[in-house]
Every structure is written in structure tokens, then in C-alpha cells.
Design a protein around this motif. Structure first.
Motif, short mmCIF file in Angstrom:
data_model
loop_
_atom_site.label_atom_id
_atom_site.label_comp_id
_atom_site.label_asym_id
_atom_site.label_seq_id
_atom_site.Cartn_x
_atom_site.Cartn_y
_atom_site.Cartn_z
N UNK A 110 1.09 -0.96 -0.15
CA UNK A 110 0.12 0.09 -0.12
C UNK A 110 1.29 1.76 -0.17
N UNK A 111 1.79 1.51 0.64
CA UNK A 111 2.83 2.47 0.36
C UNK A 111 3.49 2.37 -0.68
N UNK A 171 -7.89 1.59 -8.17
CA UNK A 171 -8.37 0.04 -8.30
C UNK A 171 -7.77 -1.19 -7.66
N UNK A 172 -6.57 -1.10 -7.54
CA UNK A 172 -4.91 -2.06 -7.11
C UNK A 172 -5.36 -1.83 -5.42
N UNK A 173 -5.71 -0.98 -4.81
CA UNK A 173 -5.20 -0.68 -3.81
C UNK A 173 -6.93 -1.45 -2.78
N UNK A 174 -8.25 -1.10 -3.59
CA UNK A 174 -8.96 -1.82 -3.40
C UNK A 174 -9.50 -3.53 -3.26
N UNK A 175 -8.68 -3.62 -4.20
CA UNK A 175 -8.69 -5.40 -4.69
C UNK A 175 -7.32 -6.16 -3.74
N UNK A 176 -6.59 -4.99 -3.06
CA UNK A 176 -5.59 -5.52 -2.12
C UNK A 176 -6.49 -5.49 -0.80
N UNK A 177 -7.05 -4.19 -0.82
CA UNK A 177 -7.84 -4.32 0.95
C UNK A 177 -8.82 -5.71 1.51
N UNK A 210 -6.65 -9.63 12.74
CA UNK A 210 -7.01 -8.67 11.02
C UNK A 210 -5.94 -8.68 9.91
N UNK A 211 -6.51 -8.22 8.67
CA UNK A 211 -5.83 -8.23 8.14
C UNK A 211 -4.57 -6.88 7.97
N UNK A 212 -3.65 -8.40 7.78
CA UNK A 212 -2.24 -7.77 7.54
C UNK A 212 -2.08 -6.98 5.72
N UNK A 213 -1.91 -5.53 6.02
CA UNK A 213 -2.02 -5.31 4.88
C UNK A 213 -1.18 -4.80 4.09
N UNK A 214 0.12 -4.61 4.97
CA UNK A 214 1.63 -4.95 4.48
C UNK A 214 1.45 -5.79 3.78
N UNK A 215 1.09 -7.01 3.58
CA UNK A 215 1.63 -8.49 3.19
C UNK A 215 0.08 -8.99 2.66
N UNK A 216 0.18 -8.64 0.95
CA UNK A 216 -0.91 -9.19 0.91
C UNK A 216 -0.67 -10.51 0.17
N UNK A 217 -0.15 -11.45 0.03
CA UNK A 217 0.65 -12.47 -0.64
C UNK A 217 -0.59 -13.90 0.57
N UNK A 218 -1.66 -13.84 0.03
CA UNK A 218 -2.37 -15.35 0.30
C UNK A 218 -1.47 -15.94 1.12
N UNK A 219 -0.76 -16.69 0.16
CA UNK A 219 0.21 -18.15 0.04
C UNK A 219 -0.97 -19.46 -0.88
N UNK A 220 -2.41 -18.13 -1.25
CA UNK A 220 -3.06 -19.49 -1.58
C UNK A 220 -2.78 -19.37 -3.54
N UNK A 221 -3.00 -20.46 -3.63
CA UNK A 221 -2.77 -20.46 -5.38
C UNK A 221 -3.36 -20.21 -6.29
#
Length: 230
Positions: A110-111, A171-177, A210-221
Motif C-alpha cells: 500500500x505504501x 483499483x489495486x488498493x481496493x482489490x488488495x484491501x 486482523x488483515x495485514x495490509x502490508x503483506x497481501x500474499x495469501x499463500x493461496x495458489x
């Protein structure tokens, strides 16, 4: 960007020497894509090799003049008549940067987005200011009106491009949130199932989910389209 076709377009207006072509190219495009004389002469040599231009004497200062040939005119007409190919888009550094930032350790995506948005908006403001200057020059009816109109077209393309980039960043920011929030809900549900009777998910995990907005990688394939494989 097709430098060769730009030079052919200028040569169709009459004989030119190398540094003159560079000056006129930059004047027409507002020096958005600056050229050096080496690039110009390298391109002219290739065009001459391909039979699209030819040397035609020299000017009073002894500088070699180049003219367009019929082969060059045919190539230029084809360029103007053929749509620019979008099937193989050029690499976009910003898109690559955000793609690599997703899930990268220690990267606050996000930064990254916010910093880029600030830069993009500032660039848009600069382009808008230059557009106002170009419009004023056109309305003044100067002798370089043709170049001012050409520069205006380039500026407006840059403005539209930066506007689209700013919308895409939003759009990217909303998507990541949304993705991060969804991951948080999924993790909370899994923890609730695993928690012993009478113990909350937060107590079981030792921290609130809580959602961690600094790490958007979910680990899901992600399933590859059309393959059913990851």
C-alpha cells in the motif's frame, strides 16, 4: 516507438540532414522521447541499407542531405494505415513492480501504491500545465503552430495515460484491501474450528486476527485459466 517511421515522415517533407531531423523530431513531440545524433544516423544508415532513404548531395555547410525514396514512401503509408499492434504490449515497470510486491517479505504494497499515486498525480498536473501553454501558443497563431498541435496531441495522450494509471492504482488498493480482509476472515474461521471448547480463536492463536495490509500474499495458489492446474 518507431524512430525510423518518424524520420521517414519528416523526410517526406523534403531533404534533411541528421541533426536537423533530430531537432524537428523533438520539436514535434515536445522532446518527450529525446534522440541523440548517433541514434538518428544509425537509423538513417539502416533506412539507406533497406532502400527507404538515399543521400542526395550536401547543404551549403557540407552536411549530407537525405531524401525519402518510393520504397520509403510505401513503408510510411503502410505505417500510417496499419493500427499499432497491441497483441504484445510492452513491459510496464509499474505493473511488474506491483506484481512482484505482492507477498514480498517486508514490502508494504500500500505504501508502494500511495507513493506512485503521488508521483502520477504530480506528473498529471505538470502535463496539464504544459497543455495550457500549448493551447495558448496555438491560439496565438505562431509560425510553429503545426508543431504546437503535434505536441498538444502527445501531451493529451500523456494526460489520459496518467489519469488511467491513477484510476488503476485506486483499483489495486481496493482489490488488495478486499483480498486481505477475505484472508483474515478465512484465517479466523479456521482458528475457530481449531480452538478448544470454551476458548476463543484469539485466545487459541495468542493474537487477534486482523488483515495485514502490508503483506497481501495469501499463500493461496491460483488456478491457471483453462488448465485446472495450479
Amino acid at each position: 516507438m518507431s524512430i525510423r517511421h518518424g524520420l521517414l515522415a519528416l523526410l517526406e517533407q523534403g531533404p534533411r540532414y541528421g541533426s536537423q531531423l533530430r531537432t524537428e523530431f523533438e520539436s514535434r513531440t515536445g522532446a518527450t522521447w529525446p534522440l541523440n545524433v548517433g541514434q538518428v544516423y544509425t537509423t538513417l544508415n539502416r533506412l539507406e541499407r533497406d532502400g527507404m532513404v538515399a543521400q542526395d548531395g550536401a547543404d551549403d555547410a557540407g552536411r549530407a542531405l537525405y531524401v525519402i525514396t518510393e520504397t520509403g514512401r510505401s513503408e510510411l503509408r503502410s505505417w500510417f494505415e496499419t493500427p499499432v499492434d497491441r497483441s504484445n504490449p510492452p513491459r510496464d515497470e509499474l505493473a511488474i513492480k506491483l506484481a512482484m510486491a505482492v507477498g514480498a517479505p517486508g514490502v508494504d504494497i500500500r505504501a508502494v501504491i500511495q507513493a506512485q499515486r503521488h508521483h502520477t498525480v504530480r506528473a498529471m498536473q505538470d502535463y496539464t500545465r504544459l497543455k495550457a501553454q500549448a493551447l495558448a501558443a496555438i491560439e496565438g497563431g505562431g509560425s510553429e503552430e503545426r508543431d504546437d498541435v503535434a505536441w498538444l496531441l502527445v501531451l493529451e495522450q500523456l494526460i489520459f495515460q496518467t489519469e488511467a494509471e491513477a484510476r488503476w492504482l485506486d483499483h489495486c488498493e481496493v482489490r488488495l484491501v478486499r483480498l486481505s480482509a477475505g484472508t483474515g476472515r478465512g484465517a479466523g474461521a479456521a482458528a475457530a474450528k481449531a480452538a478448544p471448547p470454551g476458548e476463543s480463536a484469539e485466545q487459541s492463536s495468542g493474537r487477534s486476527v486482523r488483515p495485514d495490509l502490508s503483506m497481501t500474499g495469501t499463500g493461496a495458489r491460483r488456478t491457471r485459466p483453462g488448465t485446472g492446474r495450479t
